[in-house]
Design an enzyme around this catalytic site. Structure first.
Site, PDB file in Angstrom:
ATOM      1  N   LYS A  13      -8.722 -48.552 123.608  1.00  0.00           N
ATOM      2  CA  LYS A  13      -8.660 -48.586 124.910  1.00  0.00           C
ATOM      3  C   LYS A  13      -7.841 -47.521 125.579  1.00  0.00           C
ATOM      4  O   LYS A  13      -8.142 -46.795 126.532  1.00  0.00           O
ATOM      5  CB  LYS A  13      -8.068 -49.889 125.695  1.00  0.00           C
ATOM      6  CG  LYS A  13      -8.770 -51.146 125.124  1.00  0.00           C
ATOM      7  CD  LYS A  13      -8.073 -52.332 125.534  1.00  0.00           C
ATOM      8  CE  LYS A  13      -6.659 -52.604 125.533  1.00  0.00           C
ATOM      9  NZ  LYS A  13      -6.324 -52.826 123.886  1.00  0.00           N
ATOM     10  N   ARG A  88      -5.493 -59.457 131.074  1.00  0.00           N
ATOM     11  CA  ARG A  88      -5.188 -60.134 129.959  1.00  0.00           C
ATOM     12  C   ARG A  88      -5.278 -61.733 130.270  1.00  0.00           C
ATOM     13  O   ARG A  88      -5.118 -62.290 128.974  1.00  0.00           O
ATOM     14  CB  ARG A  88      -4.080 -59.792 129.197  1.00  0.00           C
ATOM     15  CG  ARG A  88      -4.217 -57.898 128.965  1.00  0.00           C
ATOM     16  CD  ARG A  88      -3.116 -57.784 128.138  1.00  0.00           C
ATOM     17  NE  ARG A  88      -2.810 -56.394 128.234  1.00  0.00           N
ATOM     18  CZ  ARG A  88      -2.696 -55.479 127.149  1.00  0.00           C
ATOM     19  NH1 ARG A  88      -2.563 -55.945 126.039  1.00  0.00           N
ATOM     20  NH2 ARG A  88      -2.534 -54.167 127.482  1.00  0.00           N
ATOM     21  N   ARG A 127      -0.345 -45.957 113.481  1.00  0.00           N
ATOM     22  CA  ARG A 127      -0.213 -45.145 114.643  1.00  0.00           C
ATOM     23  C   ARG A 127       1.233 -44.758 114.996  1.00  0.00           C
ATOM     24  O   ARG A 127       2.233 -45.396 114.738  1.00  0.00           O
ATOM     25  CB  ARG A 127      -0.611 -46.286 115.891  1.00  0.00           C
ATOM     26  CG  ARG A 127      -0.474 -45.492 117.348  1.00  0.00           C
ATOM     27  CD  ARG A 127      -0.951 -46.491 118.170  1.00  0.00           C
ATOM     28  NE  ARG A 127      -0.400 -47.909 118.465  1.00  0.00           N
ATOM     29  CZ  ARG A 127      -0.833 -48.731 119.361  1.00  0.00           C
ATOM     30  NH1 ARG A 127      -1.612 -48.354 120.337  1.00  0.00           N
ATOM     31  NH2 ARG A 127      -0.143 -49.745 119.313  1.00  0.00           N
ATOM     32  N   ARG A 156       5.656 -47.704 117.616  1.00  0.00           N
ATOM     33  CA  ARG A 156       5.997 -48.616 118.521  1.00  0.00           C
ATOM     34  C   ARG A 156       6.625 -49.997 117.798  1.00  0.00           C
ATOM     35  O   ARG A 156       6.087 -50.269 116.567  1.00  0.00           O
ATOM     36  CB  ARG A 156       4.817 -49.208 119.320  1.00  0.00           C
ATOM     37  CG  ARG A 156       4.594 -48.268 120.525  1.00  0.00           C
ATOM     38  CD  ARG A 156       3.270 -48.331 121.202  1.00  0.00           C
ATOM     39  NE  ARG A 156       2.757 -49.789 121.592  1.00  0.00           N
ATOM     40  CZ  ARG A 156       1.603 -49.975 122.046  1.00  0.00           C
ATOM     41  NH1 ARG A 156       0.862 -49.029 122.662  1.00  0.00           N
ATOM     42  NH2 ARG A 156       1.391 -51.318 122.389  1.00  0.00           N
ATOM     43  N   ARG A 167       0.037 -60.378 118.218  1.00  0.00           N
ATOM     44  CA  ARG A 167      -0.768 -59.733 119.348  1.00  0.00           C
ATOM     45  C   ARG A 167      -2.322 -59.981 119.190  1.00  0.00           C
ATOM     46  O   ARG A 167      -3.054 -60.310 120.197  1.00  0.00           O
ATOM     47  CB  ARG A 167      -0.789 -58.052 119.500  1.00  0.00           C
ATOM     48  CG  ARG A 167       0.460 -57.692 119.861  1.00  0.00           C
ATOM     49  CD  ARG A 167       1.050 -56.320 119.401  1.00  0.00           C
ATOM     50  NE  ARG A 167       0.242 -55.242 119.996  1.00  0.00           N
ATOM     51  CZ  ARG A 167       0.118 -54.047 119.616  1.00  0.00           C
ATOM     52  NH1 ARG A 167       0.575 -53.752 118.485  1.00  0.00           N
ATOM     53  NH2 ARG A 167      -0.652 -53.245 120.318  1.00  0.00           N
TER      54      ARG A 167
HETATM   55  P1  AP5 Z   1      -5.461 -47.068 120.918  1.00  0.00           P
HETATM   56  O1  AP5 Z   1      -6.282 -46.187 121.735  1.00  0.00           O
HETATM   57  O2  AP5 Z   1      -3.852 -46.879 121.320  1.00  0.00           O
HETATM   58  O3  AP5 Z   1      -5.868 -48.583 121.308  1.00  0.00           O
HETATM   59  P2  AP5 Z   1      -5.295 -49.552 122.315  1.00  0.00           P
HETATM   60  O4  AP5 Z   1      -6.424 -50.313 122.477  1.00  0.00           O
HETATM   61  O5  AP5 Z   1      -4.960 -48.874 123.592  1.00  0.00           O
HETATM   62  O6  AP5 Z   1      -4.223 -50.444 121.648  1.00  0.00           O
HETATM   63  P3  AP5 Z   1      -2.685 -50.835 122.111  1.00  0.00           P
HETATM   64  O7  AP5 Z   1      -2.014 -51.098 120.924  1.00  0.00           O
HETATM   65  O8  AP5 Z   1      -2.104 -49.535 122.810  1.00  0.00           O
HETATM   66  O9  AP5 Z   1      -3.174 -51.882 123.245  1.00  0.00           O
HETATM   67  P4  AP5 Z   1      -2.382 -53.063 123.376  1.00  0.00           P
HETATM   68  O10 AP5 Z   1      -3.244 -53.813 124.290  1.00  0.00           O
HETATM   69  O11 AP5 Z   1      -1.776 -53.985 122.273  1.00  0.00           O
HETATM   70  O12 AP5 Z   1      -0.881 -52.603 123.976  1.00  0.00           O
HETATM   71  P5  AP5 Z   1      -0.463 -52.171 125.469  1.00  0.00           P
HETATM   72  O13 AP5 Z   1       0.358 -50.740 125.258  1.00  0.00           O
HETATM   73  O14 AP5 Z   1      -1.905 -51.874 126.421  1.00  0.00           O
HETATM   74  O15 AP5 Z   1      -5.627 -46.751 119.466  1.00  0.00           O
HETATM   75  C1  AP5 Z   1      -5.012 -47.329 118.393  1.00  0.00           C
HETATM   76  C2  AP5 Z   1      -5.080 -46.427 117.204  1.00  0.00           C
HETATM   77  O16 AP5 Z   1      -6.301 -46.382 116.659  1.00  0.00           O
HETATM   78  C3  AP5 Z   1      -4.215 -45.195 117.786  1.00  0.00           C
HETATM   79  O17 AP5 Z   1      -3.442 -44.547 116.693  1.00  0.00           O
HETATM   80  C4  AP5 Z   1      -5.710 -44.282 117.902  1.00  0.00           C
HETATM   81  O18 AP5 Z   1      -5.135 -42.882 117.541  1.00  0.00           O
HETATM   82  C5  AP5 Z   1      -6.657 -44.816 116.814  1.00  0.00           C
HETATM   83  N1  AP5 Z   1      -8.151 -44.730 117.155  1.00  0.00           N
HETATM   84  C6  AP5 Z   1      -8.554 -44.848 118.334  1.00  0.00           C
HETATM   85  N2  AP5 Z   1      -9.883 -44.712 118.404  1.00  0.00           N
HETATM   86  C7  AP5 Z   1     -10.150 -44.741 117.044  1.00  0.00           C
HETATM   87  C8  AP5 Z   1     -11.439 -44.605 116.207  1.00  0.00           C
HETATM   88  N3  AP5 Z   1     -12.364 -44.946 116.969  1.00  0.00           N
HETATM   89  N4  AP5 Z   1     -11.388 -44.572 114.806  1.00  0.00           N
HETATM   90  C9  AP5 Z   1     -10.267 -44.570 114.439  1.00  0.00           C
HETATM   91  N5  AP5 Z   1      -8.824 -44.514 114.910  1.00  0.00           N
HETATM   92  C10 AP5 Z   1      -8.882 -44.412 116.347  1.00  0.00           C
HETATM   93  O19 AP5 Z   1       0.216 -53.548 125.803  1.00  0.00           O
HETATM   94  C11 AP5 Z   1       1.620 -53.427 124.995  1.00  0.00           C
HETATM   95  C12 AP5 Z   1       2.325 -54.877 125.626  1.00  0.00           C
HETATM   96  O20 AP5 Z   1       2.592 -54.728 127.159  1.00  0.00           O
HETATM   97  C13 AP5 Z   1       1.556 -55.909 125.442  1.00  0.00           C
HETATM   98  O21 AP5 Z   1       1.637 -56.440 124.033  1.00  0.00           O
HETATM   99  C14 AP5 Z   1       2.197 -56.900 126.406  1.00  0.00           C
HETATM  100  O22 AP5 Z   1       3.368 -57.229 125.886  1.00  0.00           O
HETATM  101  C15 AP5 Z   1       2.428 -55.844 127.579  1.00  0.00           C
HETATM  102  N6  AP5 Z   1       1.217 -55.848 128.481  1.00  0.00           N
HETATM  103  C16 AP5 Z   1       0.443 -54.809 128.911  1.00  0.00           C
HETATM  104  N7  AP5 Z   1      -0.302 -55.260 129.904  1.00  0.00           N
HETATM  105  C17 AP5 Z   1      -0.361 -56.566 129.993  1.00  0.00           C
HETATM  106  C18 AP5 Z   1      -0.970 -57.514 130.801  1.00  0.00           C
HETATM  107  N8  AP5 Z   1      -1.862 -57.067 131.647  1.00  0.00           N
HETATM  108  N9  AP5 Z   1      -0.200 -58.879 130.849  1.00  0.00           N
HETATM  109  C19 AP5 Z   1       0.617 -59.127 130.111  1.00  0.00           C
HETATM  110  N10 AP5 Z   1       1.235 -58.252 129.331  1.00  0.00           N
HETATM  111  C20 AP5 Z   1       0.786 -57.056 129.319  1.00  0.00           C
END
Ligand code: AP5
Length: 215
Positions: A13, A88, A127, A156, A167
């Site tokens: 994402k 979410r 990552r 992270r 997660r």
């Molecule tokens: P990446 O692009 O980082 O994936 P992502 O889907 O953004 O994954 P995240 O882990 O950041 O999502 P998340 O939802 O768990 O965490 P967030 O920070 O939003 O890609 C992942 C890896 O794969 C990277 O290394 C990338 O280079 C690689 N990659 C990408 N595309 C690829 C491909 N096609 N092929 C190969 N490799 C690839 O949230 C963190 C925390 O914040 C949550 O756990 C929660 O505690 C809190 N939080 C955030 N938003 C909310 C909400 N709305 N409600 C409640 N809590 C929330």
């Protein structure tokens, strides 16, 4: 254009949100990034969110709804925004619909990133992210420099194996029902729900995303 990016952790994402934002010339809003910045700055919000985030649990809806409301009212988001991981839970989806309606705007589409758990675990385990601009990288060691801003790459805390497992569980239990909620909205004339195959090279996934939004 107002888009919601929905999908499990590691589905891409953040990676695709940044590319689409650059292509469309509209900003990306990622609650994960907002919260990590608050943790880094040691704000009250950051101190309250840290324990949830480190474990891989969701931060309470009230906090997210507050961030959402404040951010969407900013002038830079008036022309559209890519909402990366902002929704979410069902109460968050309902809250977003309410906020957009109050602002006289509406959601155009929900992009759902699909990828199998083994691939997600592989990606998150390898990552590193920039501690400054949050750009994610694969196959780069912590301590090396971010090629975008010169910041330092770190791992992270929620990319530890136990937090990754949690997660994925949290996604199934609390976020998957949001998809069903949006499907019902779509049937009633709401935003389109479009699935994206998130497996394959980043550029290939990017082309699927652009096609999905008609770009
Ligand atoms: P990446 O692009 O980082 O994936 P992502 O889907 O953004 O994954 P995240 O882990 O950041 O999502 P998340 O939802 O768990 O965490 P967030 O920070 O939003 O890609 C992942 C890896 O794969 C990277 O290394 C990338 O280079 C690689 N990659 C990408 N595309 C690829 C491909 N096609 N092929 C190969 N490799 C690839 O949230 C963190 C925390 O914040 C949550 O756990 C929660 O505690 C809190 N939080 C955030 N938003 C909310 C909400 N709305 N409600 C409640 N809590 C929330």
């Amino acid at each position: 254009m107002h888009l919601v990016l929905l999908g499990p952790p590691g589905a891409g994402k953040g990676t695709q949100g940044a590319r689409l934002a650059a292509h469309l010339g509209i900003p990306q809003l990622a609650t994960g990034d907002v919260l990590r910045a608050a943790v880094r700055d040691g704000t009250k919000q950051g101190r309250a969110a840290k324990a949830y985030m480190d474990r891989g649990d969701l931060v309470p809806d009230a906090v997210i709804l507050g961030i959402m409301k404040e951010a969407l009212a900013k002038p830079e988001h008036a022309g559209g925004v890519i909402l990366d991981g902002v929704v979410r839970t069902v109460p968050q989806a309902e809250g977003l619909a309410r906020v957009l309606e109050e602002l006289g705007r509406q959601l155009d589409a929900v992009l759902v990133f699909d990828a199998a758990d083994e691939e997600l675990v592989r990606r998150l385990g390898g990552r590193t992210v920039c501690d400054s601009c949050q750009t994610p990288y694969m196959g780069r060691e912590p301590g090396t420099k971010c090629e975008k801003c010169g910041g330092t790459l770190i791992r992270r805390k929620d990319d530890e194996p136990e937090a990754i497992r949690n997660r994925l569980r949290v996604f199934q239990e609390q976020t998957a029902p949001v998809l069903q909620w949006y499907r019902v909205q779509e049937e009633m004339g709401g935003p389109r729900v479009i699935h994206i195959n998130a497996i394959g090279p980043v550029e290939l996934v990017e082309s699927r995303v652009r096609k999905a939004v008609g770009e």
